[in-house]
Motif scaffolding. Structure first.
Motif, short mmCIF file in Angstrom:
data_model
loop_
_atom_site.label_atom_id
_atom_site.label_comp_id
_atom_site.label_asym_id
_atom_site.label_seq_id
_atom_site.Cartn_x
_atom_site.Cartn_y
_atom_site.Cartn_z
N SER A 199 0.83 -1.20 0.00
CA SER A 199 0.00 0.00 0.00
C SER A 199 0.86 1.25 0.00
O SER A 199 0.56 2.23 -0.69
CB SER A 199 -0.93 -0.01 1.21
N LYS A 254 2.28 1.76 -3.52
CA LYS A 254 1.25 2.25 -4.46
C LYS A 254 0.84 3.69 -4.13
O LYS A 254 0.79 4.55 -5.01
CB LYS A 254 0.04 1.32 -4.40
N ASN A 255 0.52 3.95 -2.87
CA ASN A 255 -0.03 5.25 -2.51
C ASN A 255 0.99 6.38 -2.48
O ASN A 255 0.62 7.54 -2.62
CB ASN A 255 -0.77 5.14 -1.18
N GLN A 310 2.86 7.16 -4.71
CA GLN A 310 2.87 7.77 -6.05
C GLN A 310 1.55 8.47 -6.37
O GLN A 310 1.43 9.13 -7.39
CB GLN A 310 3.15 6.69 -7.10
N ARG A 311 0.56 8.33 -5.48
CA ARG A 311 -0.77 8.87 -5.76
C ARG A 311 -0.85 10.34 -5.36
O ARG A 311 -0.44 10.73 -4.27
CB ARG A 311 -1.82 8.05 -4.97
N ALA A 336 -1.95 11.94 -1.63
CA ALA A 336 -1.88 10.88 -0.61
C ALA A 336 -1.19 11.35 0.67
O ALA A 336 -1.41 10.78 1.73
CB ALA A 336 -1.17 9.66 -1.16
N LEU A 381 0.81 9.32 5.32
CA LEU A 381 0.51 8.81 3.99
C LEU A 381 -0.79 8.04 4.11
O LEU A 381 -0.91 7.14 4.95
CB LEU A 381 1.63 7.89 3.49
N LYS A 382 -1.77 8.41 3.30
CA LYS A 382 -3.08 7.79 3.37
C LYS A 382 -3.37 6.98 2.11
O LYS A 382 -3.00 7.37 1.01
CB LYS A 382 -4.17 8.85 3.53
N ALA A 383 -4.08 5.86 2.33
CA ALA A 383 -4.58 5.06 1.20
C ALA A 383 -5.76 5.81 0.59
O ALA A 383 -6.28 6.78 1.17
CB ALA A 383 -5.01 3.69 1.70
N SER A 384 -6.22 5.36 -0.55
CA SER A 384 -7.33 6.03 -1.23
C SER A 384 -8.62 6.00 -0.41
O SER A 384 -9.49 6.84 -0.60
CB SER A 384 -7.56 5.44 -2.62
N ASN A 385 -8.73 5.07 0.55
CA ASN A 385 -9.91 5.02 1.42
C ASN A 385 -9.77 5.92 2.65
O ASN A 385 -10.64 5.93 3.51
CB ASN A 385 -10.20 3.58 1.85
N LYS A 438 8.28 9.32 -1.77
CA LYS A 438 7.88 9.15 -3.17
C LYS A 438 9.02 8.55 -3.98
O LYS A 438 8.81 7.67 -4.82
CB LYS A 438 7.48 10.49 -3.79
#
Length: 110
Positions: free
Chosen positions: A45, A48-49, A51-52, A55, A70-74, A98
């Motif tokens: 996670s 992935k996150n 790079q979002r 986030a 750093l937060k996940a999409s949820n 990052k």
């Protein structure tokens, strides 16, 4: 030295990890997980996150210091930093995550 995730077992038997930059500094720490697989999922996670867009959240703390999460999409926090003396330093920390997370190796010390 390359960046790496270091997975460890806490004294209470739960699992946690730290992301180390190439210079060995810890740039992100996880929460504790009851299951090793959950901690490994947490590492993915972070990869992935990191790079979002959107986030990372830089937050002011008491005493004029700053940290980031750093937060996940949820919206769930998947990692947080140590304290920084300035907001600019905390933002530089997000850049380090990052740049290091996607290519970091896994060192399993659990």
């Amino acid at each position: 030295m390359a960046s790496k995730f270091v997975l460890k077992t806490a004294s209470n038997g739960q699992f946690h990890f730290n992301l180390h930059a190439g210079n060995g500094e810890i740039i992100l720490s996880s929460e504790q997980y009851k299951a090793k697989q959950s901690a490994l999922d947490g590492i993915e996670s972070v990869r992935k996150n990191a790079q979002r867009e959107g986030a990372f959240e830089v937050k002011a703390a008491t005493g004029g210091k700053f940290h980031f999460v750093l937060k996940a999409s949820n919206g769930q926090v998947v990692g947080q930093s140590q304290m920084y003396a300035s907001e600019a330093s905390a933002k530089a920390g997000t850049d380090s995550v990052k740049n290091n997370a996607s290519g970091a190796t896994l060192q399993d010390e659990s």
